[in-house]
Motif scaffolding. Structure first.
Motif, PDB file in Angstrom:
ATOM      1  N   GLY A 104      41.384  35.422  38.885  1.00 56.17           N
ATOM      2  CA  GLY A 104      40.751  35.020  40.140  1.00 56.17           C
ATOM      3  C   GLY A 104      39.179  35.520  40.308  1.00 56.17           C
ATOM      4  O   GLY A 104      38.496  34.854  40.540  1.00 56.17           O
ATOM      5  N   THR A 122      43.983  35.624  45.326  1.00 55.70           N
ATOM      6  CA  THR A 122      44.043  35.064  43.970  1.00 55.70           C
ATOM      7  C   THR A 122      45.271  35.595  43.359  1.00 55.70           C
ATOM      8  O   THR A 122      45.816  34.606  42.471  1.00 55.70           O
ATOM      9  CB  THR A 122      42.859  35.999  43.374  1.00 55.70           C
ATOM     10  N   GLY A 172      38.403  31.495  42.989  1.00 57.70           N
ATOM     11  CA  GLY A 172      39.203  32.644  43.178  1.00 57.70           C
ATOM     12  C   GLY A 172      40.743  32.044  42.968  1.00 57.70           C
ATOM     13  O   GLY A 172      41.693  32.440  42.164  1.00 57.70           O
ATOM     14  N   GLY A 176      43.283  32.507  39.824  1.00 57.82           N
ATOM     15  CA  GLY A 176      44.560  33.051  40.000  1.00 57.82           C
ATOM     16  C   GLY A 176      45.727  32.157  39.650  1.00 57.82           C
ATOM     17  O   GLY A 176      46.568  32.639  39.022  1.00 57.82           O
TER      18      GLY A 176
END
Length: 219
Positions: A104, A122, A172, A176
């Protein structure tokens, strides 16, 4: 938290405790919304990553911007974390968590080179991704399938919100989510059963190649 929860979910409890301690220290240092304090405690800023501060690809997961930010992330981590830790095991959850954070933050550094970002989201999105993986790999398990579907709906709603609300690190979250999904295949979930070896291999290759490509791009 009850002692029994701590014994069953030490990774989840420890992660929450660390981010709470960091938040308190940031507050004492000048406030968790102050840019200088955020950077001092390890928030992500692409220019600093370019300068060689690679730890900022991991440390932002413990840094939060304001009380509402850490409250929401801590509550979310509490609930999704206990599921993931019980289903995958302690060390596998830890691997998924930090690979998700890395993925992320790498994507965030690539997409948002001028901004400052921080937060456990994330990695939390990565835990959601891991649960989606479970839903795909263990479809015959009705409870897993239902929970996976619910978490998928939650992810979709969060991404829609990210698109509508300014200042949210969409990159992000997506990085993630994908990192956690692939990492979950890599570590597998032996407590639930076997995961197809070909799927594990493909996921691992995609994960490694993707992380290396992003790392080279932001370096």
């Amino acid at each position: 938290m009850k002692a029994s929860f701590w014994k069953s979910n030490p990774v989840t409890v420890t992660l929450i405790a660390i981010q709470v301690v960091v938040y308190v220290l940031m507050t004492l240092a000048g406030g968790s919304t102050h840019p200088a304090v955020l950077l001092q405690f390890g928030a992500l800023q692409a220019g600093l990553v370019h300068a060689g501060q690679w730890w900022r690809l991991i440390t932002p997961v413990f840094v939060h911007i304001g009380f509402a930010h850490i409250l929401i992330n801590s509550i979310t981590l509490y609930f999704i974390g206990m599921y993931i830790e019980q289903l995958f095991g302690h060390w596998r959850m830890l691997v998924i968590y930090f690979i998700s954070a890395l993925a992320g933050n790498l994507l965030s550094a690539d997409w948002l080179p001028a901004g400052i970002s921080a937060g456990a989201s994330t990695a939390i999105f990565g835990l959601f991704g891991a649960f989606i993986m479970l839903g795909m790999s263990f479809r015959e398990n009705q409870a897993i399938r239902i929970l996976s579907r619910q978490f998928l709906i939650l992810v979709v709603l969060n991404i829609v919100t990210d698109l509508m609300v300014p200042g949210i690190d969409l990159a992000g979250h997506i990085g993630g989510l994908l990192g956690g999904f692939l990492a979950a295949y890599t570590v597998a979930a032996p407590r639930l059963g076997r995961v197809n070896m070909l799927e594990r291999l493909i996921a691992t290759v995609v994960l490694v190649v993707g992380l290396v490509a992003l790392f080279l791009k932001v370096s």
